[in-house]
Design an enzyme around this catalytic site. Sequence first.
Site, short mmCIF file in Angstrom:
data_model
loop_
_atom_site.label_atom_id
_atom_site.label_comp_id
_atom_site.label_asym_id
_atom_site.label_seq_id
_atom_site.Cartn_x
_atom_site.Cartn_y
_atom_site.Cartn_z
N ARG A 25 58.25 26.27 -52.64
CA ARG A 25 56.92 26.84 -52.37
C ARG A 25 55.93 25.79 -51.86
O ARG A 25 54.73 25.88 -52.15
CB ARG A 25 56.34 27.51 -53.62
CG ARG A 25 57.03 28.80 -54.02
CD ARG A 25 56.48 29.96 -53.19
NE ARG A 25 57.01 31.22 -53.66
CZ ARG A 25 56.35 32.08 -54.44
NH1 ARG A 25 55.12 31.82 -54.80
NH2 ARG A 25 56.91 33.20 -54.82
N ARG A 29 49.30 28.45 -51.38
CA ARG A 29 47.85 28.54 -51.61
C ARG A 29 47.18 27.28 -52.12
O ARG A 29 45.95 27.18 -52.10
CB ARG A 29 47.59 29.69 -52.60
CG ARG A 29 47.72 31.05 -51.95
CD ARG A 29 47.66 32.16 -52.97
NE ARG A 29 48.78 32.03 -53.88
CZ ARG A 29 49.26 33.02 -54.64
NH1 ARG A 29 48.71 34.20 -54.59
NH2 ARG A 29 50.28 32.81 -55.43
N ARG A 38 46.37 31.98 -43.69
CA ARG A 38 46.65 33.21 -44.44
C ARG A 38 45.51 34.21 -44.23
O ARG A 38 45.75 35.41 -44.03
CB ARG A 38 46.83 32.82 -45.91
CG ARG A 38 46.81 33.92 -46.90
CD ARG A 38 48.13 34.62 -47.00
NE ARG A 38 48.15 35.48 -48.16
CZ ARG A 38 47.44 36.58 -48.29
NH1 ARG A 38 46.66 36.97 -47.31
NH2 ARG A 38 47.49 37.29 -49.39
N ASP A 75 59.90 35.40 -47.19
CA ASP A 75 59.99 35.79 -48.60
C ASP A 75 61.33 36.45 -48.85
O ASP A 75 61.90 37.08 -47.94
CB ASP A 75 58.86 36.75 -48.97
CG ASP A 75 58.69 36.83 -50.48
OD1 ASP A 75 57.99 35.97 -51.05
OD2 ASP A 75 59.30 37.72 -51.10
N TYR A 151 63.69 43.51 -58.11
CA TYR A 151 62.46 44.00 -57.48
C TYR A 151 62.67 45.37 -56.84
O TYR A 151 61.82 46.26 -56.91
CB TYR A 151 61.97 43.01 -56.41
CG TYR A 151 61.46 41.71 -57.01
CD1 TYR A 151 60.17 41.63 -57.53
CD2 TYR A 151 62.26 40.58 -57.07
CE1 TYR A 151 59.70 40.45 -58.09
CE2 TYR A 151 61.80 39.39 -57.63
CZ TYR A 151 60.52 39.34 -58.14
OH TYR A 151 60.05 38.18 -58.69
#
Length: 340
Positions: A25, A29, A38, A75, A151
């Site tokens: 990652r 952010r 973003r 992702d 998921y």
Amino acid sequence: MIAEKPLLAVLGGATLKRPPVWFMRQAGRYLPEYRSIRAQAGSFLNLCYNPELAAEVTLQPIERFHFDAAILFADILLVPHALGQDLSFVENEGPRLTPIANVGDLSRLRNGLDQDRVGRVYETVKLVRERLPADVALIGFCGAPWTVATYMVSGGKDRSAALLWALRDPDGFAKLIDRLVSASVDYLCHQIDAGAEAVQIFDSWAGELSPALFSRWCIEPVKAIMKGVKARHPLVPVIAFPRGAGSKTSILSELGADAIGIDTAEDPVAVRSLLGKTVPLQGNLDPLALIAGGRTLDDAIAHVLSAMSGGPHIFNLGHGIRPDTPIEHVEQAVRRIRGD
Ligand code: CP3
């Protein structure tokens, strides 16, 4: 002769004096330049499907920290999305999908990946590879079928829905897993064709599987993906990251992966003695030590370096970098790992 990229040398079995380093990652952010792109993209999915912007954020941490590897910005949930499952990312909450709750729901999935979607990801790979410094390797990735299925089945982060389906109807659940295995082989092979030099399979929820279920839903599907990828690209290394494998770690030698990623909870010395000294290990600094900084961070890095020193090592975190990580601590870590 062109010197081999340090990351690829270690994946080939070399033990380097200073390990190559990258962080899971690493584009995200905690970087202001990521937040800016973003915002420009509007949504996380728009960013993933915009090759120019996705290539830019993939390269941001390389420019800032000179990591030894770039990881494609995408992702693990793009695979279900490209199989036709609805997907959105809800701010401060995470992914939301329309659940595939039972074998009947499988008819809602497409047979192959939607090229309009994955084609953009392959384009990102191509752009990044063209722009990457000569000594930096490009890693492609996918999620492991088990983790992606958690998921898909719950529509979010509740793992019990997939576990229950696997327990109640293993043959039906195997149909979902098989679909994910073939989609993942196709997806990874296309990433490699576009320029990925190694691939990582993220099994973030492997630790949720009981020892009785671990072989069938973690080991077997990941092995099947590796077999499919190696049939077309025998020389491209595969890194497996079965997070939380814990007491099931010894079974991982059955995987035959080129490298194993280990999470923060694992003791590298114990993993080496279980898997042998020749298997490259990747990890396993605590992402929280990176937030703590100072002496705590220096000591944690020294500990990982010494515990891993018995064989080939790629320095990484035990899990993804967190959004509240100070940039100076990442700089400190990279200096320390490189011994500068
Ligand atoms: O490592 C990298 O820098 C490459 C890009 C990457 C992302 N996700 C970007 C991302 C990779 C390799 C992943 C893998 C991924 N995605 C995993 C496996 C690894 C892990 O973290 O366990 C999983 C389980 C996912 C699914 C996912 N994606 C969740 C649960 C979330 C929401 C939680 C969160 O951190 O926001 C995401 C969103 C996501 N994926 C973000 C990023 C940068 C944040 C999106 C944003 O910018 O708002």
